[in-house]
Write a protein that holds these residues in place. Structure first.
Motif: not given
Length: 355
Positions: A313-320, A350-355
């Protein structure tokens, strides 16, 4: 007052509220040239409602519906514009307000009728019908404080139906009753309007608006977005709501290309697919399975290659976090494509980051 020419006319009605401030804002507020910010709740409302109309008002929370009703009811003053009302207005904006909790339902029926300008002698011949309409049984002689919200709704509405206010406004009052009582209430509203009364209903139940009303007004951002046939206005409103929900739930995903070992492995590209369609815009829709495809190059030098996918998540929380070993096959193991599929992809806006 006669019901002849009952009407509501609103011309360029506006309502503004000053924005809240803190102690730190005090120097600016004391400045001669500073103007306090205001929130515009209603913006130039033009509206005319005539006798016999059943008007539904819809819109999302915060659109200005209740503020508009308060101005018509006289419990709030407009910041600008002109208001012309011919007819006595009775508004039920908050369920139970005005009921005397310590008094019985029967006593409250008399008191409500008196508040609407009817004498006890005028109500006496109607009290039996009012009690039967409410359908409260033995509870009619018990204190109102023992009633559920649905029972209070029945009591309030029963007094209104038989006293017949000229202009009746209801804000979600019918939503608390059961289906049996709602059907009776809808029939009573139709009868009121056949006798020339005006009924205005604010509701989040689109089915009720279509069933009860002859006209529907959609309030959006303090303005009238649509005004017309209930089915058509509700259709447009629901279409807008679907678009709005999708726009909020669509999740922008940054397609970062990360090289874990520059000497041997390169993630050339990543593609996101939902329902077999590549998401060129980089957004995913919550509720649908998501496939992430990565094209890799330079794997020939890896003995036991592994690939990991992380969603944060944008706040750094790991979701997966998902990782797996790769089996290199084919004539050229240096080039490979891998796919990670998430079956239940439910995310909030919200905004999410996938790496």
């Amino acid at each position: 007052m006669s019901t002849d020419n009952l009407h509501l006319r609103l011309h360029r009605i506006e309502k503004n509220y000053p924005e809240p401030f803190t102690i730190s804002d005090l120097p600016l507020l004391l400045s001669r040239h500073h103007k306090r910010k205001v929130k515009r709740v209603l913006q130039g409302i033009n509206l005319e409602i005539g006798e016999g109309e059943r008007v539904g008002i819809i819109g999302q929370n915060g659109a200005g519906k209740s503020t508009l009703l308060k101005i018509i009811a006289g419990t709030a003053m407009p910041s600008g514009g002109e208001l012309d009302i011919n007819g006595k207005v009775h508004a039920v904006l908050t369920l139970g307000v005005g009921l005397r909790e310590e008094y019985s339902g029967r006593e409250n029926l008399y008191l409500e009728a008196e508040a609407l300008g009817r004498s006890r002698s005028e109500i006496e011949p109607l009290i039996g019908d009012m009690i039967e309409f409410a359908g409260l049984g033995e509870f009619i002689d018990k204190p109102v404080k023992t009633y559920s919200s649905g029972m209070k709704s029945r009591l309030v509405f029963s007094s209104l139906v038989f006293v017949e206010p000229e202009i009746l406004m209801l804000d979600e009052t019918l939503a608390t009753g059961d289906q049996w009582f709602q059907a009776k209430a809808r029939h009573a509203i139709h009868k009121l309007c056949e006798r020339g009364k005006i009924v205005i209903v604010v509701s989040h139940s689109m089915a009720s608006i279509i069933d009860i009303c002859s006209r529907c007004i959609w309030i959006r951002d303090g303005m009238i977005a649509e005004d017309g046939d209930p089915r058509e206005v509700v259709r447009k409103y629901e279409e807008y709501q679907r678009m709005r929900i999708n726009a909020k739930v669509d999740v922008p995903v940054s397609r970062q290309v990360r090289v874990t070992n520059p000497a041997s492995v390169l993630i050339e590209s990543m593609q996101f697919r939902q329902n077999g369609v590549e998401l060129v815009s980089g957004t995913v829709i919550s509720g649908s399975a998501l496939s992430i495809e990565a094209d890799l190059r330079g794997l020939a030098g890896c003995r036991l290659p592994q690939i990991a996918m992380r969603l944060t998540r944008a706040d750094g929380l790991l979701l997966l976090h998902s990782d797996s070993s790769l089996e290199l096959q084919g004539e050229d193991p240096s080039v490979s494509s891998v796919t990670c599929t998430v079956e239940a992809f439910d995310l909030g806006p919200g905004r999410y980051e996938c790496t």
